[in-house]
Design a protein around this motif. Structure first.
Motif, PDB file in Angstrom:
ATOM      1  N   UNK A  96       0.967  -1.234   0.051  1.00  0.00           N
ATOM      2  CA  UNK A  96      -0.073  -0.070  -0.283  1.00  0.00           C
ATOM      3  C   UNK A  96       0.839   1.426   0.064  1.00  0.00           C
ATOM      4  N   UNK A  97       2.053   1.097   0.431  1.00  0.00           N
ATOM      5  CA  UNK A  97       2.868   2.135   0.578  1.00  0.00           C
ATOM      6  C   UNK A  97       3.863   2.570  -0.824  1.00  0.00           C
ATOM      7  N   UNK A  98       2.850   2.839  -1.748  1.00  0.00           N
ATOM      8  CA  UNK A  98       3.543   3.289  -2.907  1.00  0.00           C
ATOM      9  C   UNK A  98       2.333   4.309  -3.848  1.00  0.00           C
ATOM     10  N   UNK A 140      -7.624   1.036 -11.140  1.00  0.00           N
ATOM     11  CA  UNK A 140      -7.015   1.630  -9.989  1.00  0.00           C
ATOM     12  C   UNK A 140      -5.593   0.851  -9.724  1.00  0.00           C
ATOM     13  N   UNK A 141      -4.421   1.124 -10.159  1.00  0.00           N
ATOM     14  CA  UNK A 141      -3.345   0.292 -10.244  1.00  0.00           C
ATOM     15  C   UNK A 141      -2.111   0.666  -9.389  1.00  0.00           C
ATOM     16  N   UNK A 142      -1.467  -0.064  -8.816  1.00  0.00           N
ATOM     17  CA  UNK A 142      -0.121   0.035  -8.026  1.00  0.00           C
ATOM     18  C   UNK A 142       0.888   0.478  -9.186  1.00  0.00           C
ATOM     19  N   UNK A 143       1.742   1.450  -8.694  1.00  0.00           N
ATOM     20  CA  UNK A 143       2.914   1.820  -9.544  1.00  0.00           C
ATOM     21  C   UNK A 143       4.000   0.542  -9.934  1.00  0.00           C
ATOM     22  N   UNK A 144       4.085  -0.453  -9.035  1.00  0.00           N
ATOM     23  CA  UNK A 144       4.729  -1.587  -9.311  1.00  0.00           C
ATOM     24  C   UNK A 144       4.140  -2.471 -10.561  1.00  0.00           C
ATOM     25  N   UNK A 145       2.799  -2.250 -10.630  1.00  0.00           N
ATOM     26  CA  UNK A 145       2.326  -3.044 -11.825  1.00  0.00           C
ATOM     27  C   UNK A 145       2.223  -2.268 -13.004  1.00  0.00           C
TER      28      UNK A 145
END
Length: 109
Positions: free
Chosen positions: A50-52, A69-74
């Motif tokens: 969650x920390x991104x 809604x997508x995380x930066x790592x993905x």
């Protein structure tokens, strides 16, 4: 939680690292800012930290257009140079050039 600077920008076209879709970023959260239900709906083996930064995308695949809604790592940069065909893109952005969308002035903040 400690948040970091976003790697991608509003108006940038990106694609998902694992799933076959791409989209244009229209908003960024410095860290996860959705519901716990959404969080737990992500399969545990691919659930990101969650920390991104998390990105709101006007997304599309071969079958449909939707909001993701997508995380930066993905996310990775889309290198096609092509615009997205999402029907809401023209409502948020005024133009597309050099692989980047430009926000409409009335939406900028």
């Amino acid at each position: 939680m400690h948040s970091r600077l976003a790697k991608f920008a509003i108006g940038q076209v990106v694609r998902h690292r694992i799933y076959p879709f791409r989209g244009v970023i229209f908003d960024v959260d410095p860290q996860f800012s959705n519901t716990d239900d959404y969080w737990f709906s992500i399969p545990e083996h691919i659930r990101p930290s969650k920390d991104q930064p998390f990105y709101h995308l006007l997304a599309e695949n071969d079958e449909s257009s939707y909001v993701a809604y997508v995380s930066e790592q993905n996310l990775v940069e889309d290198e096609t140079g092509e615009p997205v065909t999402h029907p809401q893109a023209q409502l948020i952005f005024e133009s597309f050039g050099s692989g980047q969308y430009k926000l409409r002035p009335r939406i900028s903040h």
